[in-house]
Write a protein that holds these residues in place. Structure first.
Motif, PDB file in Angstrom:
ATOM      1  N   PRO A  12      -1.795  16.659  46.264  1.00 40.21           N
ATOM      2  CA  PRO A  12      -2.563  17.216  45.145  1.00 40.21           C
ATOM      3  C   PRO A  12      -3.446  18.402  45.560  1.00 40.21           C
ATOM      4  N   ILE A  88       0.755   7.187  42.045  1.00 39.69           N
ATOM      5  CA  ILE A  88       0.255   8.274  41.206  1.00 39.69           C
ATOM      6  C   ILE A  88      -1.144   7.884  40.740  1.00 39.69           C
ATOM      7  N   TRP A  92      -4.553  12.396  37.929  1.00 38.58           N
ATOM      8  CA  TRP A  92      -3.590  13.349  37.354  1.00 38.58           C
ATOM      9  C   TRP A  92      -3.785  13.485  35.856  1.00 38.58           C
ATOM     10  N   THR A  95      -6.347  15.990  35.366  1.00 32.22           N
ATOM     11  CA  THR A  95      -5.774  17.314  35.594  1.00 32.22           C
ATOM     12  C   THR A  95      -5.061  17.820  34.348  1.00 32.22           C
TER      13      THR A  95
END
Length: 109
Positions: A12, A88, A92, A95
């Motif tokens: 990331p 994961i 995210w 994001t």
């Protein structure tokens, strides 16, 4: 070096810096190819592309910090890659929210 041992170069992190570099390269090209006059959006102050990029980056940082403080970074899904899989993080999702707000900022501010 132990004081910065927590600063790991992860996927990331690499993606973030790659996208930031590409964004700056594209914005530099846009500034040269299509010179821009300041425009007035919903904030009622004149802004340029650089101003809108700065606002969206600061907002992305705030969104991520609030997300970490409220939701955390627990894994939400594990991809079946390798023996143990690749987890994961819920970060995210922050994001994706940050990207959506950046689009809104560039369109309306």
């Amino acid at each position: 070096m132990e004081s910065i041992a927590w600063m790991a170069w992860t996927l990331p992190t690499a993606i973030f810096f790659a996208l930031l570099g590409m964004t700056l390269a594209v914005m530099t090209w846009l500034a040269v190819a299509y010179p821009e006059a300041e425009r007035v959006g919903v904030l009622r102050i004149p802004t340029t592309r650089g101003d809108r990029l700065f606002i969206s980056l600061v907002l992305a940082a705030v969104i991520h910090l609030v997300w970490i403080g409220v939701v955390g970074i627990d894994p939400i899904y594990t991809l079946p890659i390798g023996e143990e899989g690749v987890e994961i993080s819920s970060l995210w999702l922050a994001t994706l929210i940050s990207l959506a707000t950046a689009v809104v900022i560039f369109r309306t501010v």
